[in-house]
Design a protein around this motif. Structure first.
Motif, PDB file in Angstrom:
ATOM      1  N   TYR A  49     -81.607  16.407  45.548  1.00  0.00           N
ATOM      2  CA  TYR A  49     -81.551  17.761  46.107  1.00  0.00           C
ATOM      3  C   TYR A  49     -82.787  18.016  46.969  1.00  0.00           C
ATOM      4  CZ  TYR A  49     -81.726  22.846  46.401  1.00  0.00           C
ATOM      5  OH  TYR A  49     -81.804  24.128  46.867  1.00  0.00           O
ATOM      6  N   VAL A  50     -83.952  17.644  46.471  1.00  0.00           N
ATOM      7  CA  VAL A  50     -85.191  17.832  47.221  1.00  0.00           C
ATOM      8  C   VAL A  50     -85.118  17.069  48.543  1.00  0.00           C
ATOM      9  CG1 VAL A  50     -87.687  17.428  47.242  1.00  0.00           C
ATOM     10  CG2 VAL A  50     -86.558  18.245  45.156  1.00  0.00           C
ATOM     11  N   ARG A  51     -84.611  15.842  48.502  1.00  0.00           N
ATOM     12  CA  ARG A  51     -84.506  15.038  49.723  1.00  0.00           C
ATOM     13  C   ARG A  51     -83.589  15.691  50.748  1.00  0.00           C
ATOM     14  NH1 ARG A  51     -83.978  10.819  45.847  1.00  0.00           N
ATOM     15  NH2 ARG A  51     -85.909   9.586  45.684  1.00  0.00           N
ATOM     16  N   LYS A  55     -96.036  22.623  44.992  1.00  0.00           N
ATOM     17  CA  LYS A  55     -97.445  23.012  44.947  1.00  0.00           C
ATOM     18  C   LYS A  55     -98.195  22.338  43.806  1.00  0.00           C
ATOM     19  CE  LYS A  55     -96.791  27.547  47.119  1.00  0.00           C
ATOM     20  NZ  LYS A  55     -96.852  29.027  46.916  1.00  0.00           N
ATOM     21  N   ASN A  56     -97.549  22.219  42.664  1.00  0.00           N
ATOM     22  CA  ASN A  56     -98.208  21.630  41.503  1.00  0.00           C
ATOM     23  C   ASN A  56     -97.451  20.422  40.964  1.00  0.00           C
ATOM     24  OD1 ASN A  56    -100.311  23.714  41.316  1.00  0.00           O
ATOM     25  ND2 ASN A  56     -98.621  25.075  40.712  1.00  0.00           N
ATOM     26  N   ASN A  57     -96.701  19.776  41.858  1.00  0.00           N
ATOM     27  CA  ASN A  57     -95.886  18.649  41.417  1.00  0.00           C
ATOM     28  C   ASN A  57     -96.022  17.522  42.446  1.00  0.00           C
ATOM     29  OD1 ASN A  57     -93.672  16.834  40.912  1.00  0.00           O
ATOM     30  ND2 ASN A  57     -92.693  18.458  39.702  1.00  0.00           N
ATOM     31  N   GLN A  58     -96.820  16.526  42.114  1.00  0.00           N
ATOM     32  CA  GLN A  58     -97.082  15.440  43.056  1.00  0.00           C
ATOM     33  C   GLN A  58     -95.823  14.643  43.355  1.00  0.00           C
ATOM     34  OE1 GLN A  58    -100.069  14.999  44.668  1.00  0.00           O
ATOM     35  NE2 GLN A  58     -98.871  13.557  45.908  1.00  0.00           N
ATOM     36  N   ARG A  59     -94.942  14.509  42.368  1.00  0.00           N
ATOM     37  CA  ARG A  59     -93.699  13.768  42.598  1.00  0.00           C
ATOM     38  C   ARG A  59     -92.879  14.414  43.698  1.00  0.00           C
ATOM     39  NH1 ARG A  59     -88.644  14.636  40.996  1.00  0.00           N
ATOM     40  NH2 ARG A  59     -89.310  16.335  39.624  1.00  0.00           N
ATOM     41  N   ILE A  60     -92.742  15.738  43.654  1.00  0.00           N
ATOM     42  CA  ILE A  60     -91.970  16.436  44.683  1.00  0.00           C
ATOM     43  C   ILE A  60     -92.693  16.363  46.030  1.00  0.00           C
ATOM     44  CG2 ILE A  60     -91.134  18.705  45.414  1.00  0.00           C
ATOM     45  CD1 ILE A  60     -90.431  19.312  42.570  1.00  0.00           C
ATOM     46  N   LYS A  61     -94.006  16.459  46.020  1.00  0.00           N
ATOM     47  CA  LYS A  61     -94.766  16.310  47.272  1.00  0.00           C
ATOM     48  C   LYS A  61     -94.473  14.956  47.915  1.00  0.00           C
ATOM     49  CE  LYS A  61     -98.796  19.244  46.291  1.00  0.00           C
ATOM     50  NZ  LYS A  61    -100.279  19.255  46.107  1.00  0.00           N
ATOM     51  N   ASP A  62     -94.461  13.912  47.107  1.00  0.00           N
ATOM     52  CA  ASP A  62     -94.214  12.574  47.622  1.00  0.00           C
ATOM     53  C   ASP A  62     -92.795  12.452  48.176  1.00  0.00           C
ATOM     54  OD1 ASP A  62     -96.776  11.833  46.904  1.00  0.00           O
ATOM     55  OD2 ASP A  62     -96.161  10.889  45.007  1.00  0.00           O
ATOM     56  N   ILE A  63     -91.832  13.059  47.488  1.00  0.00           N
ATOM     57  CA  ILE A  63     -90.448  13.007  47.961  1.00  0.00           C
ATOM     58  C   ILE A  63     -90.328  13.724  49.307  1.00  0.00           C
ATOM     59  CG2 ILE A  63     -88.091  13.790  47.515  1.00  0.00           C
ATOM     60  CD1 ILE A  63     -88.654  13.431  44.539  1.00  0.00           C
TER      61      ILE A  63
END
Length: 491
Positions: free
Chosen positions: A53-55, A297-305
């Motif tokens: 979904y994020v992608r 903002k506080n989730n590196q995994r989502i930032k990377d995605i």
């Protein structure tokens, strides 16, 4: 690419469902907090967001915001300039809320804006209405064709200034969405932008005649833009021949300046979403994108995605839009066209396609553009072949302003050649017509015979593209009755 457009459709359906739900399924006595819960524009805070979904949201956001990030990053760079100047002697630059005018055609070597033409003398300026409203000066151009392109951050036009509008000489005011000042005496008309950031690009037609190039100079000196606080009701002038010249960067490549960088895109996007208010019907889109940005903002995994999705979208979604064969819709003989330039609205695909292939296109009633990457048989145009473009008698591109056929290299810039010729059209007074009244233009790498030299459009040895402009197009162009002839390979 297909997944992204499916996501666009889902967003559209979501907006419609919200409207129907609000109109049909909300009891009159339902408390306000319940109503608010039924119309959230995006996922609630802290909801679990699956990676895919994020992608998908990220890919769509990259397509949607690409033009606005492009304008934003120009502003970030240009606001560091001390004043109007020429980069490398060929590119007009200035800090926001000022203009810089060239004094002749734009030259080869310009890499800031793809697909320039050599029919007009250009100017360029950025608006930042967070500081003040702006005055633009319009000289008395007489019978000479001219148009000022005035766009918001979405690259949609919001002002009507040009020969086709019957605009009178004088002073005009550009204002942002939050301006509440008083319009002073002497201002002929006010045009209001929906965003603080935007672009103003004057275009003034000139021919190749040295006398005409001299005659245009006093007019160009009166083309200015400045804050309303500097307005005194008197026409100001500036000698553009005395503008400082900034050397070209030593690392300048062949491609357009990379104004949008996928690696930093999602760091910049929150600012862009504050700069550009949503259009009616876009609330759900803003909500979906904000939900992902907030979660990152506080989730590196989502930032990377998000970063990975931007890099992937830049390669697979945006880069193909650079090819004219992927812009707009097809016409006969492999030409393509778009019909809503600078009036894109919710058409995100065409807006970004134009921004990638040839940003800052005019409105359709100002200019119609025809794009070509291939010959009549569908083969890619390439300099190891010779081509002809023949307009039948009385059927050159119908334009009240001017028309031209321009050639660009594979990067959509001028291809240097021995005679410094990059286009043919109205500006050329020595074009030779055939005995039957038709006009044949010769597109090839080597010169044709002497009797055809005036009609020669030099091509590079590599692949190239052709581009027809109709400034102030006649109705039969606007309505699609007239379309370009085939590009015929002759060897």
């Amino acid at each position: 690419m297909k997944k992204v457009f499916i996501l666009v459709l889902i967003f559209s359906q979501l907006v419609n469902c919200r409207k129907e739900s609000s109109a049909k399924n909300t009891p009159a006595d339902l408390d306000s907090s319940a109503i608010e819960r039924t119309i959230l524009p995006g996922p609630p805070a802290n909801i679990i967001l699956p990676d895919e979904y994020v992608r998908q949201v990220a890919s769509f956001a990259y397509l949607w915001a690409w033009p606005m990030v492009n304008i934003h990053n120009r502003k970030v760079l240009f606001e560091k300039l001390p004043g109007p100047l020429y980069k490398g002697g060929v590119v007009p630059l200035s800090p926001p809320n000022q203009l810089c005018m060239l004094t002749d055609y734009i030259k080869p070597g310009e890499k800031d804006v793809a697909c320039p033409n050599q029919d007009v003398v250009y100017g360029f300026g950025l608006t930042d209405f967070s500081k003040d409203a702006l005055v633009v000066q319009v000289p008395d151009f007489g019978d000479r064709f001219w148009v000022y392109q005035v766009c918001n951050q979405r690259t949609d036009g919001y002002a009507s200034l040009g020969k086709m509008y019957g605009t009178e000489a004088g002073f005009y005011l550009l204002a942002g969405p939050n301006w509440k000042g008083k319009v002073p005496s002497g201002i002929k008309k006010v045009f209001r932008s929906s965003t603080d950031l935007g672009v103003v690009i004057p275009r003034v037609f000139q021919t190749d005649d040295p006398a005409d190039k001299k005659a245009i100079q006093p007019l160009i000196q009166q083309i200015l833009m400045y804050p309303l606080s500097q307005f005194d009701g008197k026409m100001k002038t500036k000698d553009w021949t005395k503008i400082p010249i900034l050397p070209s960067p030593s690392d300048a490549g062949n491609e357009e300046t990379k104004w949008v960088k996928p690696e930093t895109f999602f760091d910049e996007l929150p600012v862009i979403m504050k700069e550009v208010p949503s259009l009616p019907g876009e609330e759900a889109i803003y909500g979906q994108i904000r939900s992902v940005l907030n979660a990152s903002k506080n989730n590196q995994r989502i930032k990377d995605i998000l970063k990975q999705a931007a890099v992937e979208a830049d390669k697979k979604l945006i880069t193909p839009l650079f090819q004219f064969s992927n812009v707009g819709y097809p016409l006969k003989y492999n030409w393509s066209i778009q019909g809503n330039g600078a009036q894109f609205g919710l058409d995100y695909l065409t807006r970004t396609a134009c921004a990638k292939a040839n940003i800052f296109v005019n409105k359709p009633n100002e200019t119609k553009y025809f794009y070509q990457d291939k010959d009549m048989k569908g083969d890619r145009l390439k300099g190891d072949h010779k081509y002809t473009v023949t307009f039948e008698k009385g059927n050159v591109p119908p334009a009240k302003g001017f028309w031209s056929l321009t050639l660009y290299n594979e990067y959509h810039f001028f291809a240097p050649n021995s005679i410094n010729r990059f286009s043919l059209g109205t500006k050329n007074k020595d074009l030779k017509y055939n005995p039957d009244g038709s006009l044949t233009l010769y597109v090839q790498n080597t010169p044709p015979s002497d009797d055809k030299l005036s009609n020669w459009l030099p091509a590079p040895k590599e692949v190239f593209s052709l581009y027809i402009r109709c400034y102030w197009p006649e109705d039969r162009v606007i309505k699609g009755i007239w379309t370009p002839p085939a590009v015929v390979k002759v060897n």
